[in-house]
Design a protein around this motif. Structure first.
Motif, PDB file in Angstrom:
ATOM      1  N   GLN A 171      32.538 -10.466 -53.162  1.00 27.84           N
ATOM      2  CA  GLN A 171      33.233  -9.194 -52.949  1.00 27.84           C
ATOM      3  C   GLN A 171      33.481  -8.975 -51.462  1.00 27.84           C
ATOM      4  O   GLN A 171      34.578  -8.605 -51.043  1.00 27.84           O
ATOM      5  CB  GLN A 171      32.391  -8.048 -53.515  1.00 27.84           C
ATOM      6  N   PHE A 172      32.437  -9.214 -50.657  1.00 29.02           N
ATOM      7  CA  PHE A 172      32.599  -9.055 -49.215  1.00 29.02           C
ATOM      8  C   PHE A 172      33.664 -10.003 -48.695  1.00 29.02           C
ATOM      9  O   PHE A 172      34.467  -9.651 -47.829  1.00 29.02           O
ATOM     10  CB  PHE A 172      31.271  -9.334 -48.498  1.00 29.02           C
ATOM     11  N   MET A 173      33.690 -11.222 -49.241  1.00 27.23           N
ATOM     12  CA  MET A 173      34.637 -12.201 -48.741  1.00 27.23           C
ATOM     13  C   MET A 173      36.063 -11.761 -49.041  1.00 27.23           C
ATOM     14  O   MET A 173      36.913 -11.760 -48.149  1.00 27.23           O
ATOM     15  CB  MET A 173      34.374 -13.568 -49.371  1.00 27.23           C
ATOM     16  N   PHE A 174      36.331 -11.364 -50.272  1.00 28.67           N
ATOM     17  CA  PHE A 174      37.698 -10.974 -50.601  1.00 28.67           C
ATOM     18  C   PHE A 174      38.109  -9.737 -49.814  1.00 28.67           C
ATOM     19  O   PHE A 174      39.222  -9.636 -49.312  1.00 28.67           O
ATOM     20  CB  PHE A 174      37.840 -10.743 -52.112  1.00 28.67           C
ATOM     21  N   MET A 175      37.173  -8.777 -49.690  1.00 31.88           N
ATOM     22  CA  MET A 175      37.502  -7.579 -48.934  1.00 31.88           C
ATOM     23  C   MET A 175      37.861  -7.948 -47.497  1.00 31.88           C
ATOM     24  O   MET A 175      38.891  -7.528 -46.965  1.00 31.88           O
ATOM     25  CB  MET A 175      36.315  -6.614 -48.938  1.00 31.88           C
ATOM     26  N   LEU A 200      31.031 -12.554 -41.544  1.00 32.34           N
ATOM     27  CA  LEU A 200      29.866 -13.294 -41.057  1.00 32.34           C
ATOM     28  C   LEU A 200      28.581 -12.757 -41.658  1.00 32.34           C
ATOM     29  O   LEU A 200      27.724 -13.504 -42.118  1.00 32.34           O
ATOM     30  CB  LEU A 200      29.791 -13.199 -39.537  1.00 32.34           C
ATOM     31  N   VAL A 201      28.428 -11.443 -41.624  1.00 38.21           N
ATOM     32  CA  VAL A 201      27.149 -10.865 -42.025  1.00 38.21           C
ATOM     33  C   VAL A 201      27.143 -10.539 -43.512  1.00 38.21           C
ATOM     34  O   VAL A 201      26.244 -10.949 -44.238  1.00 38.21           O
ATOM     35  CB  VAL A 201      26.839  -9.615 -41.180  1.00 38.21           C
ATOM     36  N   GLY A 202      28.178  -9.812 -43.960  1.00 33.32           N
ATOM     37  CA  GLY A 202      28.205  -9.425 -45.371  1.00 33.32           C
ATOM     38  C   GLY A 202      28.371 -10.621 -46.282  1.00 33.32           C
ATOM     39  O   GLY A 202      27.654 -10.776 -47.275  1.00 33.32           O
ATOM     40  N   PHE A 203      29.305 -11.503 -45.952  1.00 36.22           N
ATOM     41  CA  PHE A 203      29.598 -12.631 -46.843  1.00 36.22           C
ATOM     42  C   PHE A 203      28.591 -13.765 -46.658  1.00 36.22           C
ATOM     43  O   PHE A 203      27.833 -14.103 -47.577  1.00 36.22           O
ATOM     44  CB  PHE A 203      31.041 -13.099 -46.602  1.00 36.22           C
ATOM     45  N   PHE A 204      28.525 -14.333 -45.450  1.00 34.99           N
ATOM     46  CA  PHE A 204      27.614 -15.469 -45.274  1.00 34.99           C
ATOM     47  C   PHE A 204      26.158 -15.030 -45.414  1.00 34.99           C
ATOM     48  O   PHE A 204      25.338 -15.769 -45.958  1.00 34.99           O
ATOM     49  CB  PHE A 204      27.848 -16.143 -43.920  1.00 34.99           C
ATOM     50  N   GLY A 205      25.841 -13.831 -44.922  1.00 32.69           N
ATOM     51  CA  GLY A 205      24.466 -13.351 -45.047  1.00 32.69           C
ATOM     52  C   GLY A 205      24.051 -13.280 -46.501  1.00 32.69           C
ATOM     53  O   GLY A 205      22.995 -13.770 -46.900  1.00 32.69           O
ATOM     54  N   ASN A 206      24.920 -12.685 -47.317  1.00 28.64           N
ATOM     55  CA  ASN A 206      24.593 -12.548 -48.729  1.00 28.64           C
ATOM     56  C   ASN A 206      24.543 -13.873 -49.441  1.00 28.64           C
ATOM     57  O   ASN A 206      23.683 -14.113 -50.279  1.00 28.64           O
ATOM     58  CB  ASN A 206      25.644 -11.663 -49.410  1.00 28.64           C
ATOM     59  N   LEU A 207      25.487 -14.732 -49.109  1.00 22.64           N
ATOM     60  CA  LEU A 207      25.539 -16.000 -49.822  1.00 22.64           C
ATOM     61  C   LEU A 207      24.374 -16.897 -49.416  1.00 22.64           C
ATOM     62  O   LEU A 207      23.689 -17.482 -50.254  1.00 22.64           O
ATOM     63  CB  LEU A 207      26.874 -16.699 -49.521  1.00 22.64           C
ATOM     64  N   LEU A 208      24.149 -17.009 -48.103  1.00 21.75           N
ATOM     65  CA  LEU A 208      23.267 -18.068 -47.627  1.00 21.75           C
ATOM     66  C   LEU A 208      21.796 -17.680 -47.609  1.00 21.75           C
ATOM     67  O   LEU A 208      20.939 -18.508 -47.910  1.00 21.75           O
ATOM     68  CB  LEU A 208      23.685 -18.505 -46.224  1.00 21.75           C
ATOM     69  N   ILE A 209      21.482 -16.432 -47.227  1.00 22.69           N
ATOM     70  CA  ILE A 209      20.067 -16.141 -46.986  1.00 22.69           C
ATOM     71  C   ILE A 209      19.202 -16.412 -48.216  1.00 22.69           C
ATOM     72  O   ILE A 209      18.267 -17.209 -48.146  1.00 22.69           O
ATOM     73  CB  ILE A 209      19.888 -14.720 -46.422  1.00 22.69           C
ATOM     74  N   PRO A 210      19.499 -15.807 -49.383  1.00 26.50           N
ATOM     75  CA  PRO A 210      18.592 -16.093 -50.513  1.00 26.50           C
ATOM     76  C   PRO A 210      18.600 -17.569 -50.897  1.00 26.50           C
ATOM     77  O   PRO A 210      17.552 -18.136 -51.211  1.00 26.50           O
ATOM     78  CB  PRO A 210      19.156 -15.230 -51.646  1.00 26.50           C
ATOM     79  N   LEU A 211      19.777 -18.212 -50.837  1.00 24.79           N
ATOM     80  CA  LEU A 211      19.829 -19.618 -51.228  1.00 24.79           C
ATOM     81  C   LEU A 211      19.064 -20.497 -50.256  1.00 24.79           C
ATOM     82  O   LEU A 211      18.385 -21.442 -50.641  1.00 24.79           O
ATOM     83  CB  LEU A 211      21.291 -20.079 -51.302  1.00 24.79           C
ATOM     84  N   GLN A 212      19.176 -20.197 -48.963  1.00 30.33           N
ATOM     85  CA  GLN A 212      18.542 -21.085 -47.986  1.00 30.33           C
ATOM     86  C   GLN A 212      17.054 -20.831 -47.816  1.00 30.33           C
ATOM     87  O   GLN A 212      16.328 -21.722 -47.377  1.00 30.33           O
ATOM     88  CB  GLN A 212      19.256 -20.969 -46.641  1.00 30.33           C
ATOM     89  N   VAL A 213      16.583 -19.600 -48.120  1.00 28.44           N
ATOM     90  CA  VAL A 213      15.138 -19.386 -48.015  1.00 28.44           C
ATOM     91  C   VAL A 213      14.457 -19.672 -49.343  1.00 28.44           C
ATOM     92  O   VAL A 213      13.232 -19.692 -49.416  1.00 28.44           O
ATOM     93  CB  VAL A 213      14.772 -17.964 -47.536  1.00 28.44           C
ATOM     94  N   GLY A 214      15.239 -19.872 -50.408  1.00 27.97           N
ATOM     95  CA  GLY A 214      14.646 -20.183 -51.697  1.00 27.97           C
ATOM     96  C   GLY A 214      14.235 -18.961 -52.494  1.00 27.97           C
ATOM     97  O   GLY A 214      13.283 -19.021 -53.262  1.00 27.97           O
ATOM     98  N   ALA A 215      14.948 -17.849 -52.326  1.00 25.79           N
ATOM     99  CA  ALA A 215      14.631 -16.628 -53.070  1.00 25.79           C
ATOM    100  C   ALA A 215      15.578 -16.486 -54.255  1.00 25.79           C
ATOM    101  O   ALA A 215      16.705 -16.978 -54.200  1.00 25.79           O
ATOM    102  CB  ALA A 215      14.762 -15.413 -52.158  1.00 25.79           C
ATOM    103  N   PRO A 216      15.134 -15.810 -55.312  1.00 24.40           N
ATOM    104  CA  PRO A 216      16.009 -15.642 -56.471  1.00 24.40           C
ATOM    105  C   PRO A 216      17.171 -14.689 -56.190  1.00 24.40           C
ATOM    106  O   PRO A 216      18.217 -14.787 -56.815  1.00 24.40           O
ATOM    107  CB  PRO A 216      15.089 -15.069 -57.546  1.00 24.40           C
ATOM    108  N   ASP A 217      16.991 -13.749 -55.290  1.00 22.02           N
ATOM    109  CA  ASP A 217      18.050 -12.802 -54.943  1.00 22.02           C
ATOM    110  C   ASP A 217      17.610 -12.119 -53.658  1.00 22.02           C
ATOM    111  O   ASP A 217      16.622 -12.518 -53.046  1.00 22.02           O
ATOM    112  CB  ASP A 217      18.259 -11.762 -56.064  1.00 22.02           C
TER     113      ASP A 217
END
Lengths: 100, 595, 206
Positions: free
Chosen positions: B40-44, B111-128
């Motif tokens: 959503q952040f990315m499209f916006m 940078l923050v809304g899109f990449f932050g949301n996408l990458l942080i949980p995936l890269q730290v290994g969190a479910p969300d």
């Protein structure tokens, strides 16, 4: 670095917080407030009044943070976190004050 | 790592949601899944990127062909461009809104809304995220704020016209700009966006601190996550200052207070200090995540461990800290205390040190590497080279005597665009291409990606490099009509050249748009790890399911162990146990592609 | 048992060694520190730059009334922390009583502040007033109402949050093992108290 099981941590939590002297802190805060009001009208030079009042206010704020917000019983990394914005606040105010 | 091992095989039942159980509106509109919110952040923000780009094109038309009817300008109302000729007041709104939209509604949410949301949980290994509903609120505050900002074009008096910095007293009273409601909407919109950013920052910080997978120590975090984490701290502490200043300015506009109005005893200089105390950390909010993303792209492309990982992390922290004590270098011309000015000059020059550490480390990473020139890597290289140019011109400006000469000229415009477009936006293009599989499960077309990259590089430099030159020759920034000054007349051909290049620059972005949408539907299906990268997001399917990881991943190593002798491949997933601990039984790590 | 506790059991890194909700609240409070730094800092700077626009303590503002109000807010902090201490030992009844007391004191504080505003406005001290300054200008009114107004807004939001927590407490949502909601609303409440302590000293006494 092993994380403790949550329940054990919660119980430890409860035991730790039985003791803090909440009413004693309240009494100190009350006395400091009265002292502040009287000190403000002692007619000393403005600089000393301001300094004294700020020291008392910070003392009170510290008491609230330490005992009521339980910072005293938190791990040290929490202290660092909680104190992190304070240098920035000081930098902002002091730097801009030199303008005037 | 005893507890870490104990966690192996522990099914995360709570997160085994089935996707199709969720009603449409909760899945795509009011979703709490960080990957959907990221989309959503990315499209916006891509939408706002287009809007901001079109505003810039109108400005370029006016600069290249002053007071000639703009092609297609007839559709604009009389209050903006009668007969297609842009009005000076509308030009002020264009300048203001181009800056505001690009910074607050395009680059920052990307940078923050899109990449932050996408990458942080995936890269730290969190479910969300730690607070999924707060995360949803973050988007649903940002989106209306953007609409409010756009709506301000339609109100009486037009959109805000006091520049993206909204210096008081110009911005504090409608009498000066002729914009009343537009400026107020600007203030309200940014305040709402501030709440959105704060909600995001609280989420990111909590997630990174508390939700790292077992074994994911601080110095095993990918640099993208590191930079997003530090950026979140900057947002957390800088945005409230902006919010307070915006609210005071709003009160000046509406209820008659006089914080920034000298007529009522206020201090315009206070606005500048508050704004830039926020504004300089904001500059790093816009570049630090790009640095982190570029580091990931470059290490992946060079098939080498990132050079000086610890130095990279410390440089990010160093830049972030220095960012708090340099804000005055935006105000050398404001009549500030000279002693303070010198302090700011020296502290600003210190920033060259961590920035240079990062630059040399990128070069060190590339040195002797087996560089795969994929589209993301090319964008990463573009980031580094453009950042060097933008960073070097930044050092000129840090020096007070030089800055007094080039202040408010096109040299500054060139500098910010070299850092923001050449830096951040190239990293964003590269990042989108790199993590596209994790968004849509397909890979973007490589050939068209490279064509887009080459053409963008060329036209981008043709647009912005000449701006250095015309700036040094005295071309003012925010100037409506350069031909009204005799001494600027020799520069007019250059202005026309820049304008034509700018039109071509925006035209070639169509390649990206077409490639983007075509790849969503028709792109090649991607496996879990199409780039042979190491970090945790590449251990899960593309796109990752709701809840991300079927089992909690266990991390054994850093994210940049490319070409390691421990592995037969040239990459080593972070979840691969050391040789002597490898067990035959299957666990958290799915087999890498082709293994 | 919260999701955080489950996460801990599953072996996530220890991080800050507190549960997510509490860490999130602390992180949010840091941003609040910066927000009030902006407002209070502006007041300090403007007052330093234009001392003649500001009245001496006690001339315009009612110090005894506000000192009493400070006392009310400090009392509400004690009742709040007692509510937390009650639920930490599993005392449901104590939790509800102390929460109610906190709500009452918080509402009382806001009431006194509204009363103070009305009284000041009747004497002509409004955000755009210059009547009380020795030199023309409205900085005193501007800064005073902005700072205390935003603090009052925070107290009001706090009271609303406390009602929510009380409603949840009535439904039995909290226990000695699960008191996150009480603890974080308490953190917020004490922080608002802490801000008032600073604000009272700087605005009313110096």
């Amino acid at each position: 670095m092993d994380p403790q099981p949550a329940q054990e941590a919660a119980m430890e939590h409860a035991e730790e917080h039985k003791d803090p002297p909440y009413f004693l802190v309240w009494g100190v805060l009350f006395i400091l407030t009265i002292l502040e009001v009287f000190f403000a009208f002692t007619g000393l030079p403005k600089f000393w009044i301001a300094t004294g009042l700020i020291i008392m206010a910070l003392w009170k704020a510290l008491l609230v943070a330490m005992y009521y917000m339980h910072l005293r019983f938190e791990p040290r990394r929490m202290w660092i976190l909680a104190a992190s914005p304070l240098p920035l606040a000081v930098i902002l105010v002091i730097a801009v004050l030199t303008e005037f | 790592m005893s507890t870490a091992e104990a966690a192996i095989g522990d099914r995360t039942a709570a997160h085994e949601h089935v996707d199709h159980d969720i009603p449409f509106i909760r899945k795509y509109v009011f979703s709490t899944d960080h990957k959907t919110i990221a989309k959503q952040f990315m499209f916006m923000s891509l939408f706002f990127l287009v809007v901001g780009g079109l505003l810039a094109m109108m400005m370029r038309w006016q600069l290249g062909y002053p007071s000639q009817p703009m092609p297609g300008g007839a559709i604009l109302p009389e209050t903006m461009a009668p007969g297609g000729i842009l009005l000076p007041e509308f030009y002020n709104s264009l300048v203001t809104m181009h800056g505001t939209i690009m910074i607050f509604f395009a680059i920052m949410p990307l940078l923050v809304g899109f990449f932050g949301n996408l990458l942080i949980p995936l890269q730290v290994g969190a479910p969300d995220m730690a607070f999924p509903r707060l995360n949803m609120a973050s988007f649903w505050l940002a989106f209306p704020a953007g609409l409010l900002m756009l709506a301000s074009f339609l109100v009486e008096g037009g959109a805000a016209g006091a520049g993206w910095t909204s210096y008081a007293p110009l911005s504090a009273s409608g009498e000066y700009t002729g914009v009343y409601l537009g400026q107020q909407l600007w203030l309200v919109s940014l305040t709402i966006l501030g709440f959105s950013s704060l909600a995001g920052a609280v989420n990111y910080i909590t997630t990174v601190i508390n939700w790292r997978a077992p074994g994911m120590t601080w110095f095993r975090l990918p640099l993208a996550t590191w930079s997003l984490f530090i950026t979140s701290i900057l947002i957390l502490l800088a945005i409230p200052i902006l919010a307070g200043a915006l609210i005071m300015l709003l009160f000046d506009q509406t209820i008659g207070t006089t914080f920034f109005l000298p007529a009522g005893g206020g201090e315009p200089l206070l606005w500048q200090h508050l704004f830039w105390f926020f504004g300089h950390p904001e500059v790093y909010i816009l570049i630090l995540p790009a640095m982190g993303i570029a580091s990931d792209l470059i290490a992946n492309g060079a098939r080498k461990p990132i050079f000086g990982y610890h130095a990279m992390v410390l440089a990010i922290i160093g830049i972030a800290f220095l960012g708090w004590i340099v804000w005055g270098h935006h105000m050398f011309q404001s009549g500030m205390n000279p002693m303070l000015g010198t302090t700011f000059m020296v502290s600003t020059m210190f920033i060259a040190v961590p920035s240079a550490i990062k630059t040399f480390n990128w070069l060190g990473t590339l040195w002797g590497g087996d560089i795969h020139f994929t589209t993301p890597v090319l964008h990463g290289l573009a980031f580094v080279s453009m950042f060097i140019i933008g960073g070097l011109s930044g050092i000129f400006m840090a020096s007070t005597p030089v800055d007094i000469y080039i202040h408010d000229t096109y040299f500054i415009v060139a500098h910010i665009h070299y850092v923001l477009f050449g830096g951040s936006l190239f990293a964003i293009f590269g990042g989108i291409t790199f993590w596209f599989p994790k968004l849509f499960g397909t890979i973007m077309n490589e050939r068209w990606g490279k064509i887009h990259w080459v053409l963008t590089m060329i036209f981008y430099n043709l647009v912005f490099f000449p701006m250095h030159s015309i700036g040094l020759q005295g071309h003012m920034r925010r100037l409506y009509d350069p031909t009204q000054y005799e001494y600027l007349e020799p520069l007019q051909p250059m202005n026309v050249f820049i304008t034509i290049s700018a039109f071509l620059l925006i035209a070639v972005q169509l390649i990206f748009v077409v490639n983007f949408f075509h790849s969503i539907w028709k792109g090649k299906k991607a496996g879990p790890n199409p780039w042979n990268a190491n970090s945790l997001e590449w251990t899960v399917p593309s796109p990752p399911p709701h809840g991300n990881f079927a089992t909690v991943p266990v991390v054994y190593r850093g994210p940049y162990e490319y070409s390691s002798p421990e592995s037969d491949e040239d990459f080593l997933l972070q979840t691969t146990p050391p040789r002597d601990q490898q067990q035959p039984e299957p666990h958290a790590t799915p087999a890498p592609e082709g293994a | 048992m919260t999701t955080d506790a489950m996460a801990l059991e599953r072996g996530y890194m220890p991080g800050m060694r507190v549960y997510n909700l509490k860490l999130g609240m602390w992180v949010f409070l840091l941003s609040e520190v910066m927000f009030f730094t902006g407002l209070i800092g502006s007041y300090i700077i403007l007052r330093f730059a234009h001392p003649t626009q500001f009245a001496e303590p006690g001339v315009v503002l009612n110090v005894p009334l506000t000192a009493f109000n400070t006392f009310v807010l400090i009392c509400s902090s004690v009742t709040m922390v007692k509510a937390y201490a009650a639920i930490a030992t599993g005392d449901q009844k104590g939790l509800k009583i102390w929460l109610l007391a906190t709500i009452a004191l918080g509402t009382f504080f806001v009431g006194i502040q509204v009363f103070e505003y009305i009284a000041l406005a009747q004497h002509g001290f409004v955000p755009m007033a210059s009547a009380y300054a020795a030199e023309g200008g409205a900085l005193y009114g501007s800064t005073f109402y902005t700072m205390t107004g935003f603090h009052g807004t925070h107290v009001t939001i706090g009271v609303l949050c406390l009602w929510f927590v009380l409603w949840r407490a009535w439904k039995g949502a909290y226990s000695a093992d699960s008191l996150g909601g009480v603890e974080i609303v308490g953190l917020y409440w004490h922080f608002v108290d802490l801000v008032w302590i600073i604000l009272f000293t700087i605005v009313y006494l110096i």
